[in-house]
Design a protein around this motif. Structure first.
Motif, PDB file in Angstrom:
ATOM      1  N   UNK A   2       0.828  -1.213   0.000  1.00 37.23           N
ATOM      2  CA  UNK A   2       0.000   0.000   0.000  1.00 37.23           C
ATOM      3  C   UNK A   2       0.861   1.262   0.000  1.00 37.23           C
ATOM      4  N   UNK A   3       0.341   2.299  -0.605  1.00 39.53           N
ATOM      5  CA  UNK A   3       1.054   3.573  -0.631  1.00 39.53           C
ATOM      6  C   UNK A   3       0.451   4.526   0.387  1.00 39.53           C
ATOM      7  N   UNK A   4       1.265   5.485   0.790  1.00 44.98           N
ATOM      8  CA  UNK A   4       0.794   6.499   1.735  1.00 44.98           C
ATOM      9  C   UNK A   4      -0.304   7.328   1.087  1.00 44.98           C
ATOM     10  N   UNK A   5      -1.198   7.825   1.904  1.00 43.22           N
ATOM     11  CA  UNK A   5      -2.315   8.622   1.413  1.00 43.22           C
ATOM     12  C   UNK A   5      -2.444   9.878   2.257  1.00 43.22           C
ATOM     13  N   UNK A   6      -2.635  11.013   1.593  1.00 41.40           N
ATOM     14  CA  UNK A   6      -2.883  12.287   2.268  1.00 41.40           C
ATOM     15  C   UNK A   6      -4.220  12.819   1.781  1.00 41.40           C
ATOM     16  N   UNK A   7      -5.033  13.282   2.701  1.00 37.05           N
ATOM     17  CA  UNK A   7      -6.333  13.851   2.345  1.00 37.05           C
ATOM     18  C   UNK A   7      -6.644  14.982   3.318  1.00 37.05           C
ATOM     19  N   UNK A   8      -7.619  15.799   2.960  1.00 40.28           N
ATOM     20  CA  UNK A   8      -8.014  16.914   3.829  1.00 40.28           C
ATOM     21  C   UNK A   8      -9.503  17.176   3.678  1.00 40.28           C
ATOM     22  N   UNK A   9     -10.024  17.963   4.607  1.00 33.93           N
ATOM     23  CA  UNK A   9     -11.434  18.324   4.551  1.00 33.93           C
ATOM     24  C   UNK A   9     -11.793  19.235   5.704  1.00 33.93           C
ATOM     25  N   UNK A  10     -13.086  19.449   5.878  1.00 35.31           N
ATOM     26  CA  UNK A  10     -13.574  20.241   7.004  1.00 35.31           C
ATOM     27  C   UNK A  10     -15.020  19.871   7.275  1.00 35.31           C
ATOM     28  N   UNK A  11     -15.443  20.144   8.490  1.00 40.18           N
ATOM     29  CA  UNK A  11     -16.833  19.901   8.855  1.00 40.18           C
ATOM     30  C   UNK A  11     -17.685  21.071   8.367  1.00 40.18           C
ATOM     31  N   UNK A  12     -18.981  20.893   8.391  1.00 43.87           N
ATOM     32  CA  UNK A  12     -19.906  21.955   7.981  1.00 43.87           C
ATOM     33  C   UNK A  12     -19.945  23.039   9.067  1.00 43.87           C
ATOM     34  N   UNK A  13     -19.878  24.299   8.698  1.00 38.22           N
ATOM     35  CA  UNK A  13     -19.893  25.385   9.686  1.00 38.22           C
ATOM     36  C   UNK A  13     -21.093  25.309  10.634  1.00 38.22           C
TER      37      UNK A  13
END
Length: 102
Positions: A2-13
């Motif tokens: 498996x390869x490394x994974x980077x992700x991002x996000x945010x919750x709803x205000x």
């Protein structure tokens, strides 16, 4: 392998905040869309659409980490009462970046 994974996000205000005693609140952050497979390292911050997040402690500490979620607890720096309605009023939300190296 498996390869490394980077992700991002945010919750709803302003959404998803729950009471934690009389002086704190928490939010469960859903990271399912990132498709992590291990126990990622999450880095967080808090933002808002209406301000006042400068007086909080806790937004950079994560708890209950899994591949699909984590939790953040916050309270006022001075320990005064804090309710979910305050987070809703100010539109607080959690920004996150996750790194998974299975």
């Amino acid at each position: 392998m498996p390869t490394a994974r980077i992700a991002s996000g945010h919750t709803a205000p302003g959404q998803g905040w729950q009471a934690y005693g009389a002086n704190g609140i928490y939010i469960d952050v859903d990271t399912t869309a990132a498709r992590f497979t291990g126990a990622p390292v999450y880095v967080t911050s808090i933002s808002s659409t209406g301000g006042s997040q400068w007086g909080l402690v806790g937004p950079s500490a994560v708890y209950d980490v899994t591949a699909t979620r984590f939790r953040v607890y916050v309270q006022w720096r001075d320990g005064s009462p804090l309710a979910p309605t305050t987070a809703q009023q100010y539109g607080w939300y959690i920004n996150w970046i996750g790194y998974d190296n299975p």
